[in-house]
Design an enzyme around this catalytic site. Structure first.
Site, mmCIF file in Angstrom:
data_model
loop_
_atom_site.group_PDB
_atom_site.id
_atom_site.type_symbol
_atom_site.label_atom_id
_atom_site.label_comp_id
_atom_site.label_asym_id
_atom_site.label_seq_id
_atom_site.Cartn_x
_atom_site.Cartn_y
_atom_site.Cartn_z
ATOM 1 N N ARG A 36 -15.154 0.250 -0.443
ATOM 2 C CA ARG A 36 -15.080 -0.561 -1.668
ATOM 3 C C ARG A 36 -16.290 -1.475 -1.832
ATOM 4 N NH1 ARG A 36 -8.555 -1.780 -1.774
ATOM 5 N NH2 ARG A 36 -8.057 -0.017 -3.117
ATOM 6 N N LYS A 197 3.643 1.440 0.246
ATOM 7 C CA LYS A 197 3.995 0.557 -0.870
ATOM 8 C C LYS A 197 5.070 1.222 -1.733
ATOM 9 C CE LYS A 197 -0.523 -1.753 -1.245
ATOM 10 N NZ LYS A 197 -1.786 -1.814 -2.015
ATOM 11 N N GLY A 351 -6.897 2.623 -1.030
ATOM 12 C CA GLY A 351 -7.726 2.114 0.064
ATOM 13 C C GLY A 351 -7.479 2.881 1.346
ATOM 14 N N GLY A 374 -3.152 2.526 -6.512
ATOM 15 C CA GLY A 374 -2.197 2.230 -7.591
ATOM 16 C C GLY A 374 -2.854 2.389 -8.954
HETATM 17 N N1 LIG Z 1 6.131 6.897 7.900
HETATM 18 C C1 LIG Z 1 5.522 5.716 7.752
HETATM 19 N N2 LIG Z 1 6.116 4.584 8.163
HETATM 20 C C2 LIG Z 1 5.484 3.392 8.031
HETATM 21 N N3 LIG Z 1 4.261 3.228 7.481
HETATM 22 C C3 LIG Z 1 3.638 4.330 7.055
HETATM 23 C C4 LIG Z 1 4.226 5.621 7.156
HETATM 24 N N4 LIG Z 1 3.368 6.524 6.651
HETATM 25 C C5 LIG Z 1 2.279 5.832 6.252
HETATM 26 N N5 LIG Z 1 2.419 4.517 6.490
HETATM 27 C C6 LIG Z 1 1.428 3.439 6.260
HETATM 28 O O1 LIG Z 1 1.136 3.339 4.901
HETATM 29 C C7 LIG Z 1 -0.054 2.573 4.804
HETATM 30 C C8 LIG Z 1 -0.778 2.914 3.533
HETATM 31 O O2 LIG Z 1 0.075 2.680 2.448
HETATM 32 P P1 LIG Z 1 -0.435 2.375 0.980
HETATM 33 O O3 LIG Z 1 -1.096 1.027 0.953
HETATM 34 O O4 LIG Z 1 0.730 2.595 0.117
HETATM 35 O O5 LIG Z 1 -1.544 3.510 0.771
HETATM 36 P P2 LIG Z 1 -2.892 3.462 -0.069
HETATM 37 O O6 LIG Z 1 -3.683 2.251 0.356
HETATM 38 O O7 LIG Z 1 -3.600 4.736 0.268
HETATM 39 O O8 LIG Z 1 -2.448 3.377 -1.501
HETATM 40 C C9 LIG Z 1 -0.865 2.892 6.032
HETATM 41 O O9 LIG Z 1 -1.219 1.696 6.687
HETATM 42 C C10 LIG Z 1 0.091 3.744 6.889
HETATM 43 O O10 LIG Z 1 0.107 3.372 8.239
HETATM 44 O O1 LIG Z 2 -5.635 -1.979 -2.375
HETATM 45 C C1 LIG Z 2 -5.308 -1.947 -3.562
HETATM 46 O O2 LIG Z 2 -4.438 -1.076 -4.068
HETATM 47 P P1 LIG Z 2 -4.142 0.399 -3.460
HETATM 48 O O3 LIG Z 2 -3.611 0.210 -2.041
HETATM 49 O O4 LIG Z 2 -3.097 0.944 -4.390
HETATM 50 O O5 LIG Z 2 -5.448 1.146 -3.521
HETATM 51 C C2 LIG Z 2 -5.911 -2.887 -4.588
HETATM 52 O O6 LIG Z 2 -6.861 -3.752 -4.000
HETATM 53 C C3 LIG Z 2 -4.795 -3.663 -5.271
HETATM 54 O O7 LIG Z 2 -4.106 -4.415 -4.319
HETATM 55 P P2 LIG Z 2 -2.593 -4.835 -4.599
HETATM 56 O O8 LIG Z 2 -1.746 -3.571 -4.559
HETATM 57 O O9 LIG Z 2 -2.231 -5.814 -3.509
HETATM 58 O O10 LIG Z 2 -2.555 -5.475 -5.976
#
Ligand SMILES: Nc1ncnc2c1ncn2[C@@H]1O[C@H](COP(=O)(O)OP(=O)(O)O)[C@@H](O)[C@H]1O
Ligand SMILES: O=C(OP(=O)(O)O)[C@H](O)COP(=O)(O)O
Length: 394
Positions: A36, A197, A351, A374
């Site tokens: 990023r 998330k 991320g 997101g």
């Molecule tokens: N089965 C699971 N149980 C708990 N955490 C998980 C599981 N699978 C993935 N994760 C966690 O989800 C996190 C990423 O989630 P998220 O922020 O939603 O993804 P992104 O940043 O790609 O949008 C990672 O830190 C990973 O360790």
């Molecule tokens: O990491 C982010 O989102 P992402 O995990 O959905 O890519 C952005 O920086 C937004 O963060 P937020 O989901 O805490 O508003």
């Protein structure tokens, strides 16, 4: 795009409040993935070269309106200084007397990094008073934080009501690439949704079901669906109050003829750590005191085949806890399948998904790595992004 861009302004001698997404993964105060930061460099360099005084603002993590020492942005300023080859001062405020003084001391072309905007309770509430306080520091607002463009917050949306504004280069590029992929998607079109998330992502599934041919679910998100199907999930990540929604989505998928893929088998562990006891079990066999931390080998095979047969794939969220080697296999399998599928246009968002692909050395094999998880999902769903909507029209 009908929004103003950087080429619509003369920045010489102007102070620019530039919102970036420096929400980078960190471990023990060290940045573990700087995608990023790299992605924001073209805008920062351009503004600086044009003679602007550049105030960078970002969130980091979710401090919920309070100062959290581990979520200060100073380490990002240090890395940014190295990348730009010039000093970037980290200010311990995002507005107020200290910030003001730092801004006044800035020369044309100078860059400073304001403090984490989420240390202020008004940020996520999109408080107009906070937006005005941010705006009072600058002459022009530039939004380059694509990753946070789906948030209507004071530094992403509110501020645009008080200053002339423009989209930065990264914002423009993301909207352009994703827009092209979406305008006439090649089929089969597959979405892969994982990560942790759950609350944020479960809602997007509804709209995705109107667009895609296949929906693949993995990561922590999967277990709410697994439970909704009547299986026990032990200590796996679960959103109890989303079970009905999960059921509705599975019914909607069936009505719409969307193929809905969920884990058939998983890797469970008795602790959230690399040295936990672990085993492969069928989805019906998750033990009560264990948690599922990755998808199993059968599931990986199924997912790989679907991905290789797809023409357009959007992938958001890892399939397991890829940060721990023991639970990285599922995420690696998906990344490898996309890397090998030369006929598939692959958009990686989020991320952590981007960090995973980077960690596996497969980043250059993907068609587009979006800096927003997101944000790219909401955009691909067809939603308007508030951080973009608020920007000045051409
Ligand atoms: N089965 C699971 N149980 C708990 N955490 C998980 C599981 N699978 C993935 N994760 C966690 O989800 C996190 C990423 O989630 P998220 O922020 O939603 O993804 P992104 O940043 O790609 O949008 C990672 O830190 C990973 O360790
Ligand atoms: O990491 C982010 O989102 P992402 O995990 O959905 O890519 C952005 O920086 C937004 O963060 P937020 O989901 O805490 O508003």
């Amino acid at each position: 795009m009908n929004k103003k861009t950087l080429y619509d302004y003369d920045f010489a001698g102007k102070t620019v409040f530039c919102r970036v997404d420096f929400n980078v993964p960190m471990k023990d105060g060290k940045i573990t993935d700087e995608t990023r930061i790299q992605a924001a460099l073209p805008t920062i360099k351009y503004l600086s070269e044009q003679g602007a005084r550049v105030l960078l603002a970002s969130h980091l993590g979710r401090p919920k309106g309070e100062v959290v020492e581990s979520l200060r942005l100073a380490p990002v300023a240090t890395r940014l200084s190295e990348l730009l080859g010039k000093e970037v001062q980290a200010v311990q405020e995002a507005h107020g007397p200290v910030a003001k003084q730092a801004v006044e001391g800035l020369e044309d072309g100078g860059v400073l990094l304001l403090e984490n905007v989420r240390f202020y309770p008004g940020e996520e509430k999109n408080d107009p008073e906070l937006a005005k306080a941010f705006a009072s520091l600058a002459d022009i607002f530039v939004n380059d934080a694509f990753g946070a463009a789906h948030r209507a917050h004071a530094s992403t949306e509110g501020i645009a009501h008080y200053l002339p504004s423009a989209a930065g280069f990264l914002m423009e590029k993301e909207l352009d690439v994703l827009g092209k992929a979406l305008s006439n998607p090649e089929r089969p079109f597959t979405a892969v949704i994982g990560g942790a998330k759950v609350k944020d992502k479960i809602g997007v599934i509804d709209n995705l079901l109107d667009k895609v041919d296949n929906l693949i679910i993995g990561g922590g998100l999967a277990y709410t669906f697994v439970k909704a199907q009547g299986y026990e999930v032990g200590k796996s990540l679960l959103e109890e109050d989303k079970l009905d929604l999960a059921k509705q989505f599975m019914e909607k998928a069936e009505q719409k003829g969307v193929k809905f893929y969920m884990p058939e088998d998983v890797i469970v562990a008795d602790d959230f750590s690399d040295d936990a006891n672990k085993k492969e079990v069928a989805i019906s066999g998750i033990p009560a005191d264990w948690e599922a931390l990755d998808i199993g080998p059968k599931t990986r095979k199924t997912y790989e085949a679907v991905l290789k047969a797809s023409k357009l794939v959007i992938w958001n969220g890892p399939m397991g806890v890829f940060e721990l080697e023991s639970f990285a296999g599922g995420t690696k399998a998906v990344a490898n399948a996309l890397a090998e599928a030369s006929d598939t246009y692959s958009v990686i968002g989020g991320g952590d998904s981007a960090a995973a692909v980077e960690q596996f050395g497969l980043a250059d094999k993907m068609s587009h790595i979006s800096t927003g998880g997101g944000a790219s999902l909401e955009f691909m769903e067809g939603k308007e992004l508030p951080g973009v909507v608020a920007l000045s029209e051409k």
